[in-house]
Structure formats: structure tokens, C-alpha cells
Design an enzyme around this catalytic site. Sequence first.
Site, PDB file in Angstrom:
ATOM      1  N   THR A  27      -1.077   6.536   3.233  1.00 49.74           N
ATOM      2  CA  THR A  27      -2.872   6.610   3.910  1.00 49.74           C
ATOM      3  C   THR A  27      -3.451   8.163   4.330  1.00 49.74           C
ATOM      4  O   THR A  27      -2.529   8.925   5.315  1.00 49.74           O
ATOM      5  CB  THR A  27      -3.014   5.746   5.668  1.00 49.74           C
ATOM      6  OG1 THR A  27      -2.325   4.738   5.017  1.00 49.74           O
ATOM      7  CG2 THR A  27      -4.158   5.651   5.735  1.00 49.74           C
ATOM      8  N   GLY A  28      -4.866   8.632   3.704  1.00 51.07           N
ATOM      9  CA  GLY A  28      -5.078   9.183   3.784  1.00 51.07           C
ATOM     10  C   GLY A  28      -5.288  10.579   2.760  1.00 51.07           C
ATOM     11  O   GLY A  28      -5.013   9.658   1.599  1.00 51.07           O
ATOM     12  N   ASP A  80       3.271  10.057   1.785  1.00 48.78           N
ATOM     13  CA  ASP A  80       2.990  10.641   2.318  1.00 48.78           C
ATOM     14  C   ASP A  80       1.896  11.665   3.063  1.00 48.78           C
ATOM     15  O   ASP A  80       3.236  12.716   3.033  1.00 48.78           O
ATOM     16  CB  ASP A  80       3.013   9.364   3.847  1.00 48.78           C
ATOM     17  CG  ASP A  80       1.863   9.275   4.732  1.00 48.78           C
ATOM     18  OD1 ASP A  80       0.437   9.233   4.658  1.00 48.78           O
ATOM     19  OD2 ASP A  80       2.340   7.667   5.360  1.00 48.78           O
ATOM     20  N   GLY A  81       1.242  11.431   3.779  1.00 49.17           N
ATOM     21  CA  GLY A  81       0.694  12.766   3.882  1.00 49.17           C
ATOM     22  C   GLY A  81       1.439  13.358   5.525  1.00 49.17           C
ATOM     23  O   GLY A  81       1.825  12.359   6.292  1.00 49.17           O
ATOM     24  N   GLY A  94      -0.794  10.383  11.640  1.00 45.27           N
ATOM     25  CA  GLY A  94      -1.907   9.053  12.978  1.00 45.27           C
ATOM     26  C   GLY A  94      -3.175   9.675  13.261  1.00 45.27           C
ATOM     27  O   GLY A  94      -3.654   9.404  13.747  1.00 45.27           O
ATOM     28  N   GLY A  96      -4.989   9.667  10.938  1.00 42.21           N
ATOM     29  CA  GLY A  96      -6.129   8.380  10.350  1.00 42.21           C
ATOM     30  C   GLY A  96      -5.832   7.422  11.122  1.00 42.21           C
ATOM     31  O   GLY A  96      -6.641   5.889  10.309  1.00 42.21           O
ATOM     32  N   GLU A 102       2.848   3.527   9.207  1.00 44.71           N
ATOM     33  CA  GLU A 102       3.675   4.517   8.783  1.00 44.71           C
ATOM     34  C   GLU A 102       4.796   5.199   8.401  1.00 44.71           C
ATOM     35  O   GLU A 102       6.082   5.249   8.069  1.00 44.71           O
ATOM     36  CB  GLU A 102       3.207   5.914   8.953  1.00 44.71           C
ATOM     37  CG  GLU A 102       1.547   5.499   7.920  1.00 44.71           C
ATOM     38  CD  GLU A 102       0.515   6.858   8.540  1.00 44.71           C
ATOM     39  OE1 GLU A 102      -0.408   7.391   7.418  1.00 44.71           O
ATOM     40  OE2 GLU A 102       0.427   7.965   8.805  1.00 44.71           O
ATOM     41  N   LYS A 120      -1.551  22.709   6.599  1.00 41.61           N
ATOM     42  CA  LYS A 120      -0.382  22.376   8.149  1.00 41.61           C
ATOM     43  C   LYS A 120       0.473  22.314   8.371  1.00 41.61           C
ATOM     44  O   LYS A 120       1.177  21.725   9.118  1.00 41.61           O
ATOM     45  CB  LYS A 120      -0.470  20.494   7.110  1.00 41.61           C
ATOM     46  CG  LYS A 120      -2.039  19.894   6.728  1.00 41.61           C
ATOM     47  CD  LYS A 120      -2.844  19.207   8.047  1.00 41.61           C
ATOM     48  CE  LYS A 120      -3.959  19.345   7.376  1.00 41.61           C
ATOM     49  NZ  LYS A 120      -4.000  17.369   6.048  1.00 41.61           N
TER      50      LYS A 120
END
Length: 223
Positions: A27-28, A80-81, A94, A96, A102, A120
Site C-alpha cells: 500500500t502507498g 511494498d514501500g 504505517g 498510509g 502489511e 527514505k
Amino acid sequence: MTDQEAAALGAAALAEVKSGHVVGLGTGQAATAFIHALGQAVKAGLRVTGVPTSEASASLARTLGIPLIAEPVTLDVAVDGADEVDPRLDLVKGYGGALVREKIVAAAARRFIVLVGHEKLVPALGGRGRLPVEVVPFAVPFCHRRLTELGHPPALRAKAGAPFVTDNGNLILDCAVGAITDPAALDATLRAIPGVVGTGLFVGMAHAVMVWDGGRARTLTRD
């Protein structure tokens, strides 16, 4: 990371996916770019099944024609990111709001790949000053007090003027943090609070981090 850079990184992550794989869909921004790239590959004939980490990712995957199953058992790869990545490839996730699903999907995957922009990367987790903690609604007042006593005063996450509700029906307390010297210990301490469902600390879970930096993707692996 721009949308164009995320798209390039998502396309590069397709090298991790083979026909027949069960794939965790994060997600993201970065995960969304990967789902778009995977949808194009499925349209071209790649056979995969997706396991989404949020209703938003599930909806996007369906529109792109990616077959889905709702519950993870064993996945070949999850992509995922992350919101922060330290030199050991431990993560804060988290922002998002999908941290618990996740983490379940990442734990179920034989290989967990994280996609981030170079911004990041941090020398120590906690550099952005916020750690999400998902909490059962009934326990919010108690958890708020206990987290404050531990030195991490939280704020209840809101959206459009109302408390943000996760896909699990829970709430999120965003805890104030500084540099986290022992992420595993902090994660264990927070998860021991009755009512806490999960934290945004992903310790020892990422197998590789793909970073968009200087116009190209480079891959970091755990020592």
C-alpha cells in the site's frame, strides 16, 4: 520520490516476480506503482495471484485484472514501500495506515522486497519523529496513557475531521519518537500493551530494499 520515479522502480521490481507466483501487494505510492506494472505484465500474459494489504490496493488490482485471494498463507514474494529504512534494512511503516496487514503479508512471504526513494534512508529509525501503532478502539484511552508513560506521547490519527479507521476496524496512535536505538526491543515493549494490535516497526523482515537514487534503481541486501 516523484510518480515517474516510483513507476520506474515498480517496473524494476517486476524482476522479482515469476509466472505462477503468489504476490503480496503493498500500500502507498511505491506499491501502487508496482501494482500498475504488475497489471501490465498480467495483461501481457504473466500468471500470478495477488494478496492485497489494503482495500485500496485490492480495488486497484481488480481494475487492472490481477486475480486476488483475500488471505495470505504462503507467498512467493511481497512488494511494498516504507517510510524509513535504516542501514540494517529495518523499517518504519504505517504512514498510509495499513501496517498490520502489511506486516502479516510480509511475514507470510518467502521474499519481502521494499521500494523507496533515497530520501527514505535514515541513519536510525525514528528520524521522522513518528511511529504508528494500531490499537483496538476500546483500548485507546488506556494505550494513550501507557504510551505517554513510556515517553512516546501519541496523537490519534484523523482523516477529514474524524478518527482514521483502519481496514481492520481499529484506530491508529501516532507516537512521538526520537532515534530508536533498539527497534526490536521497542516493538516488543509496545506490543505487550493490552489493546495494541501492531506497530510500524518491521524488524529483520526485509530481504532487499530497492532504492531509486540518481536516476537508477540500486538494491540493498541484508548482511
